[in-house]
Design a protein around this motif. Sequence first.
Motif, short mmCIF file in Angstrom:
data_model
loop_
_atom_site.label_atom_id
_atom_site.label_comp_id
_atom_site.label_asym_id
_atom_site.label_seq_id
_atom_site.Cartn_x
_atom_site.Cartn_y
_atom_site.Cartn_z
N PRO A 162 50.34 46.98 41.84
CA PRO A 162 49.88 45.80 42.57
C PRO A 162 49.82 44.53 41.73
O PRO A 162 48.83 44.26 41.07
N TYR A 163 50.85 43.77 41.78
CA TYR A 163 50.88 42.40 41.25
C TYR A 163 50.53 42.31 39.77
O TYR A 163 51.40 42.30 38.92
N ASP A 164 49.25 42.24 39.43
CA ASP A 164 48.83 42.01 38.04
C ASP A 164 48.19 43.23 37.40
O ASP A 164 47.59 43.12 36.34
N GLY A 165 48.31 44.40 38.01
CA GLY A 165 47.79 45.62 37.41
C GLY A 165 46.37 45.97 37.79
O GLY A 165 45.88 47.02 37.41
N VAL A 166 45.68 45.12 38.54
CA VAL A 166 44.32 45.44 39.00
C VAL A 166 44.42 46.37 40.21
O VAL A 166 45.13 46.07 41.16
N PHE A 167 43.73 47.48 40.16
CA PHE A 167 43.79 48.43 41.26
C PHE A 167 42.42 49.06 41.47
O PHE A 167 41.54 48.97 40.61
N ARG A 168 42.25 49.68 42.62
CA ARG A 168 41.01 50.39 42.91
C ARG A 168 41.27 51.88 42.78
O ARG A 168 42.15 52.44 43.44
N CYS A 169 40.50 52.54 41.91
CA CYS A 169 40.66 53.97 41.67
C CYS A 169 40.24 54.74 42.92
O CYS A 169 39.16 54.49 43.49
N ASP A 170 41.09 55.67 43.36
CA ASP A 170 40.76 56.47 44.54
C ASP A 170 39.75 57.56 44.23
O ASP A 170 39.29 58.25 45.15
N GLY A 171 39.40 57.75 42.96
CA GLY A 171 38.38 58.72 42.61
C GLY A 171 36.99 58.15 42.66
O GLY A 171 36.13 58.61 43.42
N CYS A 172 36.75 57.11 41.85
CA CYS A 172 35.40 56.52 41.76
C CYS A 172 35.26 55.27 42.61
O CYS A 172 34.14 54.74 42.72
N ARG A 173 36.36 54.76 43.19
CA ARG A 173 36.39 53.54 44.00
C ARG A 173 36.07 52.29 43.18
O ARG A 173 35.78 51.23 43.73
N GLY A 174 36.14 52.41 41.86
CA GLY A 174 35.92 51.25 41.01
C GLY A 174 37.23 50.55 40.69
O GLY A 174 38.31 51.11 40.82
N LEU A 175 37.12 49.30 40.26
CA LEU A 175 38.29 48.51 39.87
C LEU A 175 38.68 48.81 38.43
O LEU A 175 37.83 49.10 37.59
#
Length: 513
Positions: free
Chosen positions: A265-278
């Motif tokens: 996603p664009y600049d590498g920032v993503f939401r982890c599908d495990g902990c839902r953290g960025l």
Amino acid sequence: MESIKHFSHIHPLQLKEDHQNDVEQVFCSGCEKPISGPVFCCNQCNYVLHKSCAELPNKKKHPFHPEHHLTLLSTPPYEGICICDACRGIFNKFVYHCSLCKFDLDIACASQWNPDDGHKHAFISLWNPTSPFVCYACGEKASEILSCVCSICQIWVHSSCADYWDTTTKKDEVDTESDQSQDIDFSLFCHEHLLRFVEEQSLQNVDDKIKLCDGCIQPIITSSPFFSCSENCGFVLHQSCAELPKTKKHPFHIHHLSLLPKAPPYDGVFRCDGCRGLSNGFVYRCDECQFDLDVCCGSLKDTIEHESHNHPLHLEKTGAPRICKGCHLQSNHVYVCHVCEDFAIDCGCATLPNKAWHVFGKHPLKLTCFAGTDLRGNECGICSEKMSLEQWFYFCDDCDFAAHTHCVVGKCWRVKFGGTFKYDTHSHPLALVEETRKNTACEACDEQCNGLALECGQCKSYYHREGKCFWEQFKESAKYFAFSGTMLRYRYAANVFAATPNVTTKGETKHRK
């Protein structure tokens, strides 16, 4: 007089310290070289062996053929002559032979390498970015990703070859030369510049900021080796993160996950599908399902012992959401107790540090999973809201200071701020920052930037990196329109949309899927 029974001859052999024959030159029945020095010879016939040939090991591991052990035979197992697979010389006496591969070494070639005379520096186990490569020890082509490198000699070898070739017996020599390894540069898959291996970090000055690993976004500590960018661009990487498996099977997903240095996603920032953290570190990803795990969640152990519970906890993806005992949010990706059916903790709480520092505290804060009665009515020392007896918190006994876990670690505790990225919607590179000042307005929507933001050092301006403002900006970018087809755009855009913290679905604050 010493006598031995050797496998290569039917009669006993007697040791003679100095064999002399004035009539004719005598050749060793093992290596076929002229006899000199001490020998074992037969008193009944003309069979003679160098003492060194008589003492050769029956089996040995050799870097020229690391797959299997070689067996010493008195004669080649073939009819006629035998050709050495190392020097291509012809011989017909002693041979080190692999029956599986039909691999043969004459005594001279087999004796050129001895484990006691091997490589004198320590090997480091790393991902080889140039795979496939030719192993320096055995000369064979290697396709394994995880291999071994000598940072001093700059050579790559099989992991199996390193086991037999790494003889760091001279400790003083290794310790003296280990400092030189800091000047050796490596090329790894995860960074555009050469990386320098640092075995031990010098003590930081008081004003120095804590370095965060670009893989796991966890602090670099002084006692652990790491890689640092030779161009001083700020990129650092734990040695353990450089050695992460490139693909892995995880309990949270049905497909194998691939390790990427940055999420798409664009600049590498993503939401982890495990902990839902960025996060913006390394990502274990399934492209087919758009499933992402940060390094911490991707490296979770199947079973753990946790101070919050007296039974082992097992990592599972549950069919129905479970309520986490730490934060009281629901999640399908949890550690569960197979004894107590009602106990579960989610990935975020399971990976909270046991001790943490905060700018408001004078001492380290300890993670507390069991509240005492004296906490009732206490306020969080950071946000001033009431503390709950049912949720985990951080506490300092010396200061009687308590705070929510999310207030101490922050909502972006797995995001590394700084660096720059070129966005299509702005003419200058923008840096990812966490903005908390109340008077910072977004140049695009004129609303306050509170949280993830993009800062332009040249214009002294700020833009949202989250929410609908960023989404509207992204839709105008060339990267979005570069995808052909509505479905590809939708899938890619949905992933970017999921990485924006304040764009949530209904009920997401109560339920983590």
